[in-house]
Scaffold this motif. Structure first.
Motif, PDB file in Angstrom:
ATOM      1  N   ASN A 144     117.965   4.726  53.563  1.00  0.00           N
ATOM      2  CA  ASN A 144     118.913   5.563  54.290  1.00  0.00           C
ATOM      3  C   ASN A 144     120.224   4.840  54.557  1.00  0.00           C
ATOM      4  O   ASN A 144     121.313   5.364  54.311  1.00  0.00           O
ATOM      5  CB  ASN A 144     118.311   5.993  55.638  1.00  0.00           C
ATOM      6  N   LEU A 145     120.122   3.646  55.097  1.00  0.00           N
ATOM      7  CA  LEU A 145     121.297   2.857  55.450  1.00  0.00           C
ATOM      8  C   LEU A 145     121.131   1.471  54.865  1.00  0.00           C
ATOM      9  O   LEU A 145     120.245   0.714  55.280  1.00  0.00           O
ATOM     10  CB  LEU A 145     121.435   2.751  56.975  1.00  0.00           C
ATOM     11  N   THR A 176     115.040  -0.530  61.611  1.00  0.00           N
ATOM     12  CA  THR A 176     115.478   0.213  60.434  1.00  0.00           C
ATOM     13  C   THR A 176     115.539   1.711  60.763  1.00  0.00           C
ATOM     14  O   THR A 176     115.227   2.127  61.881  1.00  0.00           O
ATOM     15  CB  THR A 176     114.493  -0.020  59.274  1.00  0.00           C
ATOM     16  N   THR A 177     115.893   2.511  59.772  1.00  0.00           N
ATOM     17  CA  THR A 177     115.933   3.964  59.958  1.00  0.00           C
ATOM     18  C   THR A 177     114.543   4.550  59.675  1.00  0.00           C
ATOM     19  O   THR A 177     113.557   3.822  59.555  1.00  0.00           O
ATOM     20  CB  THR A 177     116.961   4.612  59.011  1.00  0.00           C
ATOM     21  N   ASP A 178     114.483   5.876  59.510  1.00  0.00           N
ATOM     22  CA  ASP A 178     113.197   6.547  59.303  1.00  0.00           C
ATOM     23  C   ASP A 178     112.645   6.390  57.886  1.00  0.00           C
ATOM     24  O   ASP A 178     111.475   6.667  57.640  1.00  0.00           O
ATOM     25  CB  ASP A 178     113.335   8.050  59.600  1.00  0.00           C
ATOM     26  N   ASN A 179     113.493   6.011  56.950  1.00  0.00           N
ATOM     27  CA  ASN A 179     113.055   5.890  55.545  1.00  0.00           C
ATOM     28  C   ASN A 179     113.124   4.438  55.100  1.00  0.00           C
ATOM     29  O   ASN A 179     114.079   4.019  54.436  1.00  0.00           O
ATOM     30  CB  ASN A 179     113.928   6.774  54.638  1.00  0.00           C
ATOM     31  N   TRP A 220     121.763  -1.435  47.679  1.00  0.00           N
ATOM     32  CA  TRP A 220     120.879  -2.613  47.671  1.00  0.00           C
ATOM     33  C   TRP A 220     119.951  -2.496  48.872  1.00  0.00           C
ATOM     34  O   TRP A 220     120.312  -2.787  49.995  1.00  0.00           O
ATOM     35  CB  TRP A 220     121.724  -3.891  47.733  1.00  0.00           C
ATOM     36  N   PHE A 221     118.724  -2.041  48.602  1.00  0.00           N
ATOM     37  CA  PHE A 221     117.799  -1.687  49.684  1.00  0.00           C
ATOM     38  C   PHE A 221     117.323  -2.892  50.492  1.00  0.00           C
ATOM     39  O   PHE A 221     116.799  -2.732  51.582  1.00  0.00           O
ATOM     40  CB  PHE A 221     116.590  -0.931  49.102  1.00  0.00           C
ATOM     41  N   TYR A 222     117.474  -4.097  49.906  1.00  0.00           N
ATOM     42  CA  TYR A 222     117.082  -5.303  50.652  1.00  0.00           C
ATOM     43  C   TYR A 222     118.159  -5.725  51.675  1.00  0.00           C
ATOM     44  O   TYR A 222     117.992  -6.741  52.335  1.00  0.00           O
ATOM     45  CB  TYR A 222     116.826  -6.461  49.692  1.00  0.00           C
ATOM     46  N   ALA A 223     119.267  -4.977  51.726  1.00  0.00           N
ATOM     47  CA  ALA A 223     120.323  -5.276  52.705  1.00  0.00           C
ATOM     48  C   ALA A 223     120.442  -4.103  53.690  1.00  0.00           C
ATOM     49  O   ALA A 223     121.412  -3.342  53.668  1.00  0.00           O
ATOM     50  CB  ALA A 223     121.658  -5.501  51.999  1.00  0.00           C
ATOM     51  N   ASP A 232     128.186   0.054  66.110  1.00  0.00           N
ATOM     52  CA  ASP A 232     127.934   0.467  64.737  1.00  0.00           C
ATOM     53  C   ASP A 232     126.675  -0.236  64.234  1.00  0.00           C
ATOM     54  O   ASP A 232     126.175  -1.173  64.871  1.00  0.00           O
ATOM     55  CB  ASP A 232     129.126   0.070  63.868  1.00  0.00           C
ATOM     56  N   PRO A 233     126.161   0.153  63.054  1.00  0.00           N
ATOM     57  CA  PRO A 233     125.022  -0.576  62.482  1.00  0.00           C
ATOM     58  C   PRO A 233     125.361  -2.047  62.220  1.00  0.00           C
ATOM     59  O   PRO A 233     126.523  -2.423  62.090  1.00  0.00           O
ATOM     60  CB  PRO A 233     124.756   0.172  61.178  1.00  0.00           C
TER      61      PRO A 233
END
Length: 580
Positions: free
Chosen positions: A332-333, A400-403, A355-358, A374-375
């Motif tokens: 998601n983010l 983290t977010t929901d996903n 880049w999902f690892y970040a 902010d995030p």
């Protein structure tokens, strides 16, 4: 005779009524003048709002009451401003008036426009001078009927005390928020910002922060931006090597352990433990795995990631948390990474991929550290479990977010993950915690573990005496060491902390780190004023447009009609009463 007598009484009654009216008018005017004179010496207001938006916190009142010298606040919000900035200005004035009510002789302030009446060249000089002092100008666009107009304003203030000055940026700089939310958040932060500025320049002792070195921690260039920012915020910053001291001195208000890569031995752990037992506060930024972006770039087949042994598991477990050996992914983010997708002639063609690892971490609570931020950007972060530990309060600061999901190590990390579209069904782990605040009286990890001979030697020295039960202390554990690391330019200069060079976004890493250190080092509780709540009561623009005419009639014409009707009724009543 009777008719003449009645006429005389009527004339006397009329004369008496006129005298009574004149007397009442004079007395009313005198009372009004007297009330204004008295009110000019006293500032009294009743805060009837549910969130107590106009009331100062206890810590703010204590700070203002204790001022020994005058505080002068120059606020550069004045002139013809849009409605939102007028609200910001009036809110700033309310806060300063409240402070002045607490200590009238110490708080002085003025509002003026530093650019009013200046030529373009003079305006540039003024803006440059204010920028050197720490204030940033804002280019304001106002929508008109026929065209938009632009104007530069400086939404800030300079607070001066005993010959020292401190800048206060009144307008928040937040991405992902609407202009109304940014202004509302700016209003919320006003008390904290003014209080923090007064505290910085009036404190007799600067807070001291030690950055640990000697176990492969981040170097000065990696920490350049946060170090410079802390110094600008009037902190004393010092490096500390555990092997060069018998104990961590209690004069340090906070200890920062930023991304160590060499395991701690038992002596080093003991020194950290006893610093905490004596009331010391620690900010842990730890990588639980060996995942590293530089290693990944050098190896096209990917990096085989295993757990990083820092020998801290038992110590953190005793304090109330466990950092897991895994890697967080969030679809998601997250950040982006440029990868080569081909060549055009001799030039490689690159494209940005998520880049999902970040992951960009958020917060679901409204703690003073992370409220309205902010995030926060992370890189190869891990999850944290909280352990049941009586007497220790635990607050999740970042998640983290929901996903999202956590990939257990050992695991192979490579760039091939960006080739396929992620399936949300496999990213079903919600709000994985990455940063936790621990508060309370901690127990020593060395309790019942030390030899009697060692205790006998240590207990002979008061400063080194072993403590099994700790004083009140605070710790923040973050399962990612990169959150405090700034990116670097090619010339080895530092980007601002939180700036993402590939996407040119600035996330809230710096604010989060500053708030964390401020919370650990501050015992007065001033950061709690960031937690003030001001509800955003915005008008429904759709309904406003739909019922525009009706609302205008209700708010403009109706009050006039009521006033006119009241006047007619009063006139009719007077004529009827005195007609005879």
């Amino acid at each position: 005779m009777v008719g003449k007598k009645n006429n005389t009484e009527t004339v006397n009654a009329k004369k008496y009524t006129k005298q009574e009216v004149i007397t009442s008018l004079v007395l009313s005017l005198a009372a009004l003048v007297l009330l204004n004179v008295v009110a000019s010496f006293f500032y009294l207001r009743f805060d009837l709002t549910s969130e107590k938006r106009y009331s100062l916190s206890t810590s703010t009142k204590a700070l203002v009451k204790g001022l020994k010298d005058e505080v002068v606040v120059k606020v550069y919000l004045a002139g013809d401003l849009p409605a939102g900035f007028v609200r910001l200005k009036e809110s700033a004035k309310d806060i300063l008036n409240e402070m002045r009510a607490v200590n009238r002789s110490a708080i002085h302030f003025e509002f003026y426009d530093p650019l009013e009446g200046k030529t373009e060249a003079e305006k540039k000089d003024v803006i440059d001078e204010l920028r050197k002092q720490g204030l940033t100008a804002t280019n304001l666009t106002t929508q008109g009927k026929d065209a938009n107009t632009q104007r530069i304003i400086v939404p800030g203030a300079i607070v001066t005390y005993a010959g020292q000055s401190f800048p206060v940026q009144l307008l928040e700089n937040q991405a992902g928020f609407s202009p109304e939310e940014i202004l509302n958040n700016s209003v919320i932060q006003l008390e904290y910002k003014f209080t923090n500025a007064i505290k910085k320049i009036s404190q007799y002792r600067q807070p001291r922060v030690a950055f640990l070195q000697g176990n492969g921690e981040l170097n000065r260039l990696d920490l350049a931006d946060i170090l410079n920012t802390l110094i600008a915020q009037r902190y004393q910053v010092q490096e500390l090597n555990l092997d060069s001291t018998f104990a961590i001195p209690s004069r340090f208000d906070a200890l920062v352990i930023a991304k160590p890569r060499v395991a701690f031995d038992e002596k080093q752990k003991y020194k950290i433990d006893q610093y905490i037992m004596r009331g010391g506060n620690v900010l842990w930024l730890l990588d639980a795995t060996t995942a590293d972006m530089d290693s990944l770039k050098e190896n096209l087949t990917g990096q085989f990631v295993v757990d990083r042994d820092l020998n801290l598991e038992d110590q953190l477990f005793k304090y109330g948390v466990r950092i897991n050996g895994d890697l967080v992914q969030d679809i998601n983010l997250c950040g982006a990474i440029p990868l080569v997708i081909g060549n055009l002639g001799n030039s490689p063609q690159t494209q940005l991929f998520p880049w999902f690892y970040a992951p960009y971490l958020i917060s679901n609570n409204n703690h003073a550290i992370n409220r309205n931020l902010d995030p926060v950007a992370a890189q190869f972060a891990s999850t944290i479990d909280t352990i049941k530990n009586i007497g220790i309060r635990k607050t999740i600061l970042l998640n983290t977010t929901d996903n999202s999901k956590a990939v257990r190590t050992p695991a192979r990390v490579n760039f091939g993950i960006v080739a396929d579209r992620p399936d949300p069904r496999y990213f079903n782990q919600k709000n994985l915690p990455v940063a936790v605040l621990l508060e309370g009286n901690f127990q020593s990890v060395f309790k019942n573990r030390l030899a009697p001979e060692f205790l006998a030697v240590n207990d002979s020295l008061e400063d080194l005496k072993f403590l099994a039960e700790g004083k009140q202390a605070k710790q923040i554990v973050i399962a990612d060491g990169d959150i405090i690391r700034n990116e670097k330019r090619n010339d080895n200069s530092a980007y601002p902390l939180g700036y993402q060079p590939f996407t040119r976004q600035t996330l809230a890493n710096k604010d989060f780190m500053l708030n964390s250190i401020e919370y650990l080092a501050d015992n007065a509780g001033l950061l709690e004023t960031r937690n003030k709540e001001v509800k955003l009561r915005l008008l429904d623009s759709t309904k406003v447009n739909e019922y525009k005419t009706k609302l205008q009639l209700l708010n403009v014409v109706l009050p006039m009609l009521i006033t006119a009707l009241a006047g007619l009724v009063f006139t009719y009543w007077r004529r009827k009463r005195y007609a005879s």
